[in-house]
Design a protein around this motif. Structure first.
Motif, PDB file in Angstrom:
ATOM      1  N   MET A   1       8.506   0.618  -7.171  1.00 16.72           N
ATOM      2  CA  MET A   1       8.602   0.223  -5.638  1.00 16.72           C
ATOM      3  C   MET A   1       7.874   1.406  -4.946  1.00 16.72           C
ATOM      4  O   MET A   1       6.971   1.085  -3.988  1.00 16.72           O
ATOM      5  N   GLU A   2       7.791   2.738  -5.334  1.00 18.86           N
ATOM      6  CA  GLU A   2       7.219   3.984  -4.785  1.00 18.86           C
ATOM      7  C   GLU A   2       5.871   3.694  -5.020  1.00 18.86           C
ATOM      8  O   GLU A   2       4.916   3.878  -3.978  1.00 18.86           O
ATOM      9  N   ILE A   3       5.049   3.063  -6.179  1.00 13.21           N
ATOM     10  CA  ILE A   3       3.834   2.827  -6.286  1.00 13.21           C
ATOM     11  C   ILE A   3       3.171   1.763  -5.372  1.00 13.21           C
ATOM     12  O   ILE A   3       2.215   1.801  -4.905  1.00 13.21           O
ATOM     13  N   LEU A   4       4.057   0.880  -5.229  1.00 13.35           N
ATOM     14  CA  LEU A   4       3.793  -0.379  -4.216  1.00 13.35           C
ATOM     15  C   LEU A   4       3.711   0.201  -2.808  1.00 13.35           C
ATOM     16  O   LEU A   4       2.473  -0.154  -2.185  1.00 13.35           O
ATOM     17  N   LEU A   5       4.283   1.092  -2.529  1.00 11.29           N
ATOM     18  CA  LEU A   5       4.413   1.674  -1.211  1.00 11.29           C
ATOM     19  C   LEU A   5       3.102   2.671  -1.128  1.00 11.29           C
ATOM     20  O   LEU A   5       2.369   2.575  -0.103  1.00 11.29           O
ATOM     21  N   VAL A   6       2.682   3.276  -1.869  1.00  3.13           N
ATOM     22  CA  VAL A   6       1.538   4.203  -2.051  1.00  3.13           C
ATOM     23  C   VAL A   6       0.259   3.263  -1.931  1.00  3.13           C
ATOM     24  O   VAL A   6      -0.524   3.503  -1.098  1.00  3.13           O
ATOM     25  N   VAL A   7       0.370   2.170  -2.708  1.00  2.00           N
ATOM     26  CA  VAL A   7      -0.964   1.137  -2.776  1.00  2.00           C
ATOM     27  C   VAL A   7      -1.000   0.768  -1.388  1.00  2.00           C
ATOM     28  O   VAL A   7      -2.197   0.637  -0.861  1.00  2.00           O
TER      29      VAL A   7
ATOM     30  N   LEU B   1       0.099   1.949   1.684  1.00  2.00           N
ATOM     31  CA  LEU B   1      -0.376   3.129   2.596  1.00  2.00           C
ATOM     32  C   LEU B   1      -1.924   3.409   2.398  1.00  2.00           C
ATOM     33  O   LEU B   1      -2.509   3.412   3.345  1.00  2.00           O
ATOM     34  N   ALA B   2      -2.200   3.350   0.953  1.00  2.00           N
ATOM     35  CA  ALA B   2      -3.782   3.661   0.717  1.00  2.00           C
ATOM     36  C   ALA B   2      -4.638   2.481   1.371  1.00  2.00           C
ATOM     37  O   ALA B   2      -5.709   2.792   1.901  1.00  2.00           O
ATOM     38  N   ALA B   3      -4.174   1.165   1.079  1.00  2.00           N
ATOM     39  CA  ALA B   3      -4.849   0.199   1.705  1.00  2.00           C
ATOM     40  C   ALA B   3      -5.112   0.324   3.506  1.00  2.00           C
ATOM     41  O   ALA B   3      -6.150  -0.109   3.695  1.00  2.00           O
ATOM     42  N   LEU B   4      -3.937   0.633   3.943  1.00  2.00           N
ATOM     43  CA  LEU B   4      -3.756   0.686   5.478  1.00  2.00           C
ATOM     44  C   LEU B   4      -4.873   1.818   5.853  1.00  2.00           C
ATOM     45  O   LEU B   4      -5.555   1.703   6.907  1.00  2.00           O
TER      46      LEU B   4
END
Length: 258
Positions: free
Chosen positions: A1-7, A9-12
């Motif tokens: 889940m944390e990895i998904l949030l990081v991805v 955020l990075a995409a944004l």
């Protein structure tokens, strides 16, 4: 889940950066288009003046020659311009040409037309308000606020060797470095000292005192013709004339015939 949030955020962040870059590029393109259109407008206006004005009076002919030189120089600058600064230089050259065209209209005795934006090189140089005549090493030099048979050379104001030279009409274009030989052994600085100091070779006098001798102040000088001379735009070497183009870089806006 944390990895998904990081991805996410990075995409944004990447998306925001790309949007910012595109917006900045669009703003720069609009700014470039604006300055190009402005320079082109003054250039075309100058072309109309050069083509439609004619006269046999020496002052008229000389002013139109100078206007034509700036027109050619501004055209060359516009063809090569790629940046905002280059288009601004072309605009300055065209405006300088228009000051000469306006001077020709004055010499013709017709309406000079609307006021022009001030030239950068002429800032603080002031203008002549009465006739001046001096003898320097056996040669006579004249200057005044109006064209005449003895004063056929118009100068829109600028700097020569760091010295402010007011706008007006002169008997010879001594500010042109190329005409040093034409002025005999008399240097331009000697002529400037003689014309613009109340007592030639008297160290007790300067440009400020020269106001009492027939100069008017520039818009930013508050009537102090001897004010801060740090902003040296190249004088009548800017060119007008040599400002990279119509001496202003092509027309003496940085060398002389300004």
């Amino acid at each position: 889940m944390e990895i998904l949030l990081v991805v996410i955020l990075a995409a944004l962040l990447v998306g925001a950066f790309v949007w910012w870059r595109r917006e900045r590029a669009a703003r720069e393109a609009r700014s470039l288009a604006d300055v190009r259109a402005d320079a082109q407008r003054w250039y075309e206006r100058l072309g109309g003046q050069v083509m439609n004005l004619h006269g046999d009076h020496p002052a008229v002919r000389q002013a139109l020659v100078d206007a034509g030189e700036r027109y050619n120089a501004a055209g060359g600058q516009l063809e090569q311009a790629r940046t905002v600064q280059q288009y601004r230089l072309a605009r300055e050259t065209a405006l300088e040409g228009l000051t000469y065209a306006r001077a020709a209209r004055v010499a013709l005795g017709i309406d000079p037309g609307p006021e022009l934006p001030p030239l950068a090189a002429a800032q603080g140089a002031g203008e002549l308000t009465r006739e001046r005549q001096v003898d320097v090493r056996g040669q006579t030099f004249k200057a005044g606020p109006r064209p005449g048979r003895d004063t056929p050379y118009y100068y829109p104001g600028g700097r020569y060797q760091g010295r402010p030279v007011p706008a007006g009409w002169y008997s010879t274009p001594w500010w042109k470095t190329a005409l040093g030989a034409g002025a005999g052994v008399v240097g331009g600085l000697l002529i400037a000292d003689a014309l613009f100091s109340p007592a030639f070779a008297d160290p007790g006098y300067g440009y400020a005192a020269g106001y009492e001798e027939g100069f008017g102040g520039g818009p930013d000088q508050g009537g102090d013709f001897g004010g801060d001379q740090a902003g040296d735009f190249g004088g009548g070497d800017f060119g007008g004339g040599d400002f990279g183009g119509g001496d202003f870089g092509g027309g003496d806006f940085g060398g002389g015939d300004f």
